[in-house]
Design an enzyme around this catalytic site. Structure first.
Site, short mmCIF file in Angstrom:
data_model
loop_
_atom_site.label_atom_id
_atom_site.label_comp_id
_atom_site.label_asym_id
_atom_site.label_seq_id
_atom_site.Cartn_x
_atom_site.Cartn_y
_atom_site.Cartn_z
N TYR A 153 0.73 -1.22 0.03
CA TYR A 153 0.04 -0.03 0.00
C TYR A 153 0.87 1.13 -0.16
O TYR A 153 0.62 2.08 -0.83
CB TYR A 153 -0.90 -0.07 1.16
CG TYR A 153 -1.65 1.24 1.31
CD1 TYR A 153 -2.82 1.37 0.41
CD2 TYR A 153 -1.74 2.04 2.31
CE1 TYR A 153 -3.49 2.57 0.68
CE2 TYR A 153 -2.27 3.34 2.54
CZ TYR A 153 -3.39 3.28 1.78
OH TYR A 153 -4.29 4.44 1.78
N1 LIG Z 1 -9.31 6.35 5.13
C1 LIG Z 1 -8.23 6.43 5.59
O1 LIG Z 1 -7.83 6.41 6.68
C2 LIG Z 1 -7.14 7.09 4.68
C3 LIG Z 1 -5.88 7.35 4.92
C4 LIG Z 1 -5.03 7.92 3.94
C5 LIG Z 1 -5.43 7.87 2.70
N2 LIG Z 1 -6.50 7.46 2.21
C6 LIG Z 1 -6.90 7.18 0.68
O2 LIG Z 1 -7.82 8.33 0.55
C7 LIG Z 1 -8.68 7.56 -0.71
C8 LIG Z 1 -10.12 7.06 -0.40
O3 LIG Z 1 -10.09 6.34 0.82
P1 LIG Z 1 -11.43 5.78 1.71
O4 LIG Z 1 -10.94 5.71 2.91
O5 LIG Z 1 -12.44 7.00 1.50
O6 LIG Z 1 -11.93 4.66 0.84
P2 LIG Z 1 -13.34 3.64 0.83
O7 LIG Z 1 -14.27 4.35 1.84
O8 LIG Z 1 -12.94 2.26 0.74
O9 LIG Z 1 -13.87 4.25 -0.75
C9 LIG Z 1 -13.15 3.86 -1.82
C10 LIG Z 1 -13.96 4.30 -3.05
O10 LIG Z 1 -13.00 4.15 -4.11
C11 LIG Z 1 -13.84 3.59 -4.92
N3 LIG Z 1 -12.96 2.59 -5.94
C12 LIG Z 1 -12.31 1.45 -5.43
N4 LIG Z 1 -11.79 0.92 -6.56
C13 LIG Z 1 -11.98 1.79 -7.61
C14 LIG Z 1 -11.59 1.51 -9.13
N5 LIG Z 1 -11.07 0.48 -9.49
N6 LIG Z 1 -12.20 2.55 -9.86
C15 LIG Z 1 -12.90 3.45 -9.57
N7 LIG Z 1 -13.34 3.57 -8.25
C16 LIG Z 1 -12.91 2.73 -7.36
C17 LIG Z 1 -14.95 2.92 -4.37
O11 LIG Z 1 -15.97 2.67 -5.39
P3 LIG Z 1 -17.14 1.70 -4.90
O12 LIG Z 1 -18.06 2.14 -3.92
O13 LIG Z 1 -17.98 1.73 -6.46
O14 LIG Z 1 -16.53 0.26 -4.73
C18 LIG Z 1 -15.17 3.79 -3.47
O15 LIG Z 1 -15.95 5.03 -4.07
C19 LIG Z 1 -8.03 6.49 -1.09
O16 LIG Z 1 -6.60 6.37 -2.15
C20 LIG Z 1 -7.15 6.08 0.27
O17 LIG Z 1 -6.15 5.33 0.00
C21 LIG Z 1 -7.66 6.95 3.29
#
Ligand SMILES: NC(=O)c1ccc[n+]([C@@H]2O[C@H](COP(=O)([O-])OP(=O)(O)OC[C@H]3O[C@@H](n4cnc5c(N)ncnc54)[C@H](OP(=O)(O)O)[C@@H]3O)[C@@H](O)[C@H]2O)c1
Length: 245
Positions: A153
């Site tokens: 990751y």
């Molecule tokens: N949450 C944290 O603590 C955290 C911390 C640091 C960085 N981030 C980063 O922030 C971003 C968002 O994270 P999150 O926590 O909001 O994740 P999340 O709640 O799991 O949501 C993920 C989103 O990405 C979409 N997605 C997944 N695979 C995809 C693909 N192949 N093509 C298009 N869309 C896709 C999903 O769509 P579907 O609903 O259709 O599956 C969903 O809308 C990510 O890049 C993550 O690495 C998160």
């Protein structure tokens, strides 16, 4: 379609951080595309929430790991809203596993969505985003923690940061800025998957501000980076982690 209005695409905006980003950019006045890969109902809910608040939004399915799907995402956006001003490469997945146990499939999936997906957006965005526009990538502030289980990751996000720095230099002459936001732990499904409440509490204890981030904490930063006021910020990685550096 209005040529005076600005247009934003947020990838992975059906839930989590992306949903908050889409809602905030729409509230800021952007015609906003809510991209998703499989959860059409949740994406349509985000669109409905935006419209109920008086904003303009559209859900478009596209798997960011597929270059032709990302091209089509831009073409459909342009047909409906006009040229794109802001791209937020937010779509991402996470998987924790000791390096020795990572399967080929897990490795390839993380690379495909987090790195290839962001690259696909950046490459198409570099060609199609209007002069003066913005590309904003999502990294993670756990780069630098070197925590066991996060190797692949972190590798994908470190690569995203590298691309961010380089593209920022390549697009400067068109006044397009390229930056990344690197959140700490934010309360979403991605954070809670595979983590016990004990581990989540340990994370909170490690955050000087004493709480997890909320998607809206990240939305405020992306709102600023997408605005005219951030015009002199380019090639930067903004950490937002409550002090958990
Ligand atoms: N949450 C944290 O603590 C955290 C911390 C640091 C960085 N981030 C980063 O922030 C971003 C968002 O994270 P999150 O926590 O909001 O994740 P999340 O709640 O799991 O949501 C993920 C989103 O990405 C979409 N997605 C997944 N695979 C995809 C693909 N192949 N093509 C298009 N869309 C896709 C999903 O769509 P579907 O609903 O259709 O599956 C969903 O809308 C990510 O890049 C993550 O690495 C998160």
């Amino acid at each position: 379609m209005s040529s005076t209005q600005r247009t934003a695409i947020v990838t992975g905006a059906s839930r989590g951080i992306g949903a908050a980003l889409a809602q905030r950019l729409a509230a800021d006045g952007f015609q906003t595309v809510v991209n998703y890969v499989s959860n059409v109902a949740e994406a349509e809910d985000v669109v409905a929430t935006i419209k109920a608040a008086g904003g303009s939004a559209l859900a478009i399915q596209a798997d960011v790991s597929d270059a032709s799907a990302v091209e089509a995402l831009f073409l459909e956006t342009e047909a409906r809203f006009g040229a794109v001003d802001v791209l937020v490469n937010n779509a991402g997945i996470a998987k924790q596993s000791p390096l020795a146990d990572v399967t080929d499939q897990e490795f390839q999936q993380l690379i495909a969505v987090n790195l290839t997906g962001t690259f696909n957006g950046m490459r198409t965005g570099a060609k199609r985003i209007r002069n003066g526009g913005r590309i904003i990538n999502l990294s993670t502030s756990i780069i630098g923690h070197y925590q066991p289980g996060h190797g692949v990751y972190v590798a994908t996000k470190a690569a995203v940061e590298g691309l961010t720095h380089v593209l920022a230099k390549e697009l400067g002459d068109r006044s397009i800025t390229v930056n990344a936001v690197a959140p700490g732990p934010v309360e979403t499904e991605l954070l809670f998957a595979g983590r016990s409440s004990h581990i989540i509490q340990r994370l909170i204890d490690d955050i000087p501000l004493g709480r997890l981030g909320q998607p809206e904490d990240i939305a405020r930063i992306v709102s600023f980076l997408a605005s005219h006021d951030s015009g002199w910020i380019n090639g930067q990685i903004l950490k937002a982690n409550g002090g958990r550096n």
